[in-house]
Design a protein around this motif. Structure first.
Motif, short mmCIF file in Angstrom:
data_model
loop_
_atom_site.label_atom_id
_atom_site.label_comp_id
_atom_site.label_asym_id
_atom_site.label_seq_id
_atom_site.Cartn_x
_atom_site.Cartn_y
_atom_site.Cartn_z
N LEU A 29 0.83 -1.21 0.00
CA LEU A 29 0.00 0.00 0.00
C LEU A 29 0.86 1.26 0.00
CD1 LEU A 29 -2.80 -1.06 2.51
CD2 LEU A 29 -3.00 -0.78 0.03
N VAL A 30 1.90 1.27 0.83
CA VAL A 30 2.80 2.43 0.89
C VAL A 30 3.44 2.66 -0.48
CG1 VAL A 30 5.02 3.24 1.85
CG2 VAL A 30 3.23 2.36 3.37
N TYR A 31 3.94 1.56 -1.08
CA TYR A 31 4.57 1.67 -2.39
C TYR A 31 3.62 2.26 -3.42
CZ TYR A 31 6.07 0.40 -7.04
OH TYR A 31 6.37 0.46 -8.37
N TRP A 32 2.42 1.67 -3.53
CA TRP A 32 1.49 2.11 -4.57
C TRP A 32 1.00 3.53 -4.36
CZ3 TRP A 32 1.34 0.51 -9.20
CH2 TRP A 32 1.71 -0.79 -9.49
N VAL A 33 0.80 3.95 -3.12
CA VAL A 33 0.39 5.33 -2.86
C VAL A 33 1.50 6.29 -3.28
CG1 VAL A 33 -0.12 7.00 -1.02
CG2 VAL A 33 -1.29 4.80 -1.06
N CYS A 34 2.74 6.00 -2.85
CA CYS A 34 3.89 6.86 -3.24
C CYS A 34 4.04 6.89 -4.76
CB CYS A 34 5.18 6.35 -2.62
SG CYS A 34 5.26 6.57 -0.85
N TYR A 35 4.07 5.71 -5.37
CA TYR A 35 4.25 5.60 -6.82
C TYR A 35 3.15 6.37 -7.56
CZ TYR A 35 4.31 3.39 -11.45
OH TYR A 35 4.35 3.17 -12.80
N LEU A 37 1.06 8.75 -6.54
CA LEU A 37 1.10 10.20 -6.33
C LEU A 37 2.21 10.85 -7.15
CD1 LEU A 37 0.43 10.52 -2.49
CD2 LEU A 37 -1.06 11.28 -4.37
N LEU A 38 3.38 10.22 -7.15
CA LEU A 38 4.50 10.79 -7.91
C LEU A 38 4.20 10.81 -9.41
CD1 LEU A 38 7.43 9.18 -5.91
CD2 LEU A 38 6.94 11.63 -6.10
N VAL A 39 3.65 9.73 -9.92
CA VAL A 39 3.30 9.68 -11.35
C VAL A 39 2.20 10.70 -11.65
CG1 VAL A 39 2.25 8.23 -13.14
CG2 VAL A 39 4.08 7.31 -11.71
N ARG A 40 1.24 10.80 -10.77
CA ARG A 40 0.12 11.74 -10.95
C ARG A 40 0.63 13.18 -11.07
NH1 ARG A 40 -4.05 14.14 -12.40
NH2 ARG A 40 -5.64 14.80 -10.97
N PHE A 41 1.70 13.49 -10.31
CA PHE A 41 2.24 14.85 -10.33
C PHE A 41 3.40 15.01 -11.30
CE2 PHE A 41 -0.02 14.86 -6.23
CZ PHE A 41 -0.85 15.95 -6.47
N GLY A 42 3.51 14.08 -12.28
CA GLY A 42 4.44 14.26 -13.39
C GLY A 42 5.80 13.60 -13.26
N CYS A 43 6.02 12.83 -12.24
CA CYS A 43 7.31 12.14 -12.08
C CYS A 43 7.36 10.95 -13.06
CB CYS A 43 7.45 11.66 -10.64
SG CYS A 43 9.04 10.95 -10.23
N HIS A 44 8.49 10.72 -13.67
CA HIS A 44 8.66 9.57 -14.57
C HIS A 44 8.44 8.29 -13.78
CE1 HIS A 44 10.73 6.63 -17.14
NE2 HIS A 44 10.40 7.45 -18.13
N TYR A 45 7.79 7.30 -14.40
CA TYR A 45 7.44 6.07 -13.68
C TYR A 45 8.65 5.33 -13.12
CZ TYR A 45 8.74 3.24 -17.74
OH TYR A 45 9.43 2.63 -18.75
N ALA A 46 9.80 5.39 -13.81
CA ALA A 46 10.99 4.69 -13.30
C ALA A 46 11.50 5.33 -12.02
CB ALA A 46 12.09 4.68 -14.36
N ALA A 48 9.62 7.20 -10.00
CA ALA A 48 8.55 6.95 -9.03
C ALA A 48 8.66 5.54 -8.44
CB ALA A 48 7.18 7.14 -9.68
N ASN A 49 9.01 4.57 -9.28
CA ASN A 49 9.20 3.20 -8.83
C ASN A 49 10.35 3.12 -7.82
OD1 ASN A 49 8.78 0.27 -8.98
ND2 ASN A 49 10.80 0.27 -9.94
N GLY A 50 11.46 3.77 -8.12
CA GLY A 50 12.61 3.76 -7.21
C GLY A 50 12.30 4.42 -5.88
N ILE A 51 11.64 5.57 -5.93
CA ILE A 51 11.29 6.28 -4.69
C ILE A 51 10.29 5.46 -3.89
CG2 ILE A 51 10.14 8.34 -3.77
CD1 ILE A 51 11.39 9.87 -6.19
N GLY A 52 9.29 4.90 -4.56
CA GLY A 52 8.32 4.04 -3.87
C GLY A 52 8.98 2.84 -3.23
N PHE A 53 9.96 2.24 -3.93
CA PHE A 53 10.70 1.10 -3.39
C PHE A 53 11.43 1.50 -2.11
CE2 PHE A 53 14.82 -1.06 -3.08
CZ PHE A 53 14.39 -2.37 -2.88
N VAL A 54 12.16 2.60 -2.15
CA VAL A 54 12.94 3.04 -0.98
C VAL A 54 12.01 3.32 0.21
CG1 VAL A 54 14.38 4.91 -0.06
CG2 VAL A 54 14.89 3.93 -2.29
N ILE A 55 10.92 4.02 -0.03
CA ILE A 55 9.99 4.34 1.07
C ILE A 55 9.34 3.08 1.62
CG2 ILE A 55 7.83 5.54 1.63
CD1 ILE A 55 8.81 7.78 -0.28
N SER A 56 8.98 2.14 0.75
CA SER A 56 8.34 0.91 1.23
C SER A 56 9.33 0.03 2.00
CB SER A 56 7.69 0.13 0.09
OG SER A 56 8.66 -0.44 -0.77
#
Length: 148
Positions: A29-35, A37-46, A48-56
């Motif tokens: 859940l933490v990963y998908w919410v971070c991912y 939100l970041l994609v929604r606000f224009g962050c590249h998916y790759a 966003a994936n890395g940031i979501g991974f680190v936070i999760s």
């Protein structure tokens, strides 16, 4: 209830595994919410994936160290290893990232390739199958290496 109590006394790791699974659900859940939100606000998916991974993984480390692999049930601020030495939080955090990188990035990517590209399984079903392999392996890595 007595049957469950006898089972968990005989196999105490089962309680840890269930707790580990609950932490895993929260990580997802933490990963998908971070991912998302970041994609929604224009962050590249790759990225966003890395940031979501680190936070999760940080979420996982927090809850696994406080809830899943705590030897004293949370009564003591100082954690010890199996051999009685003080557990290094930094070392455990690095081991957590290594464990999740091995299972969550390397192994899961390889399994997804096998399942989707070679076996022709749906890209929506394949990750669910991967979890059946990576979760038990990640539990063992965390139990016997990261938080031993």
């Amino acid at each position: 209830m007595k049957c469950i109590s006898a089972f968990t006394e005989r196999y105490p790791w089962t309680v840890q595994f269930v707790k580990f699974g609950l932490v895993g659900v929260s990580n997802t859940l933490v990963y998908w919410v971070c991912y998302s939100l970041l994609v929604r606000f224009g962050c590249h998916y790759a990225l966003a994936n890395g940031i979501g991974f680190v936070i999760s993984v940080l979420n996982s480390f927090l809850w696994n160290s406080l809830f899943v692999f705590r030897k004293d049930g949370g009564k003591n601020d100082e954690e010890k290893t199996d051999d009685g030495k003080k557990r290094s939080t930094a070392a455990a955090l690095v081991k957590t990232f290594i464990s999740y990188a091995l299972t969550g990035l390397v192994l899961q990517t390889f399994l997804l390739h096998l399942l989707i590209d070679i076996a022709g399984i749906s890209a929506y079903i394949a990750p669910l199958l991967c979890v059946c392999v990576t979760t038990p392996l990640n539990f063992l890595l965390n139990k016997f290496w990261t938080f031993r």
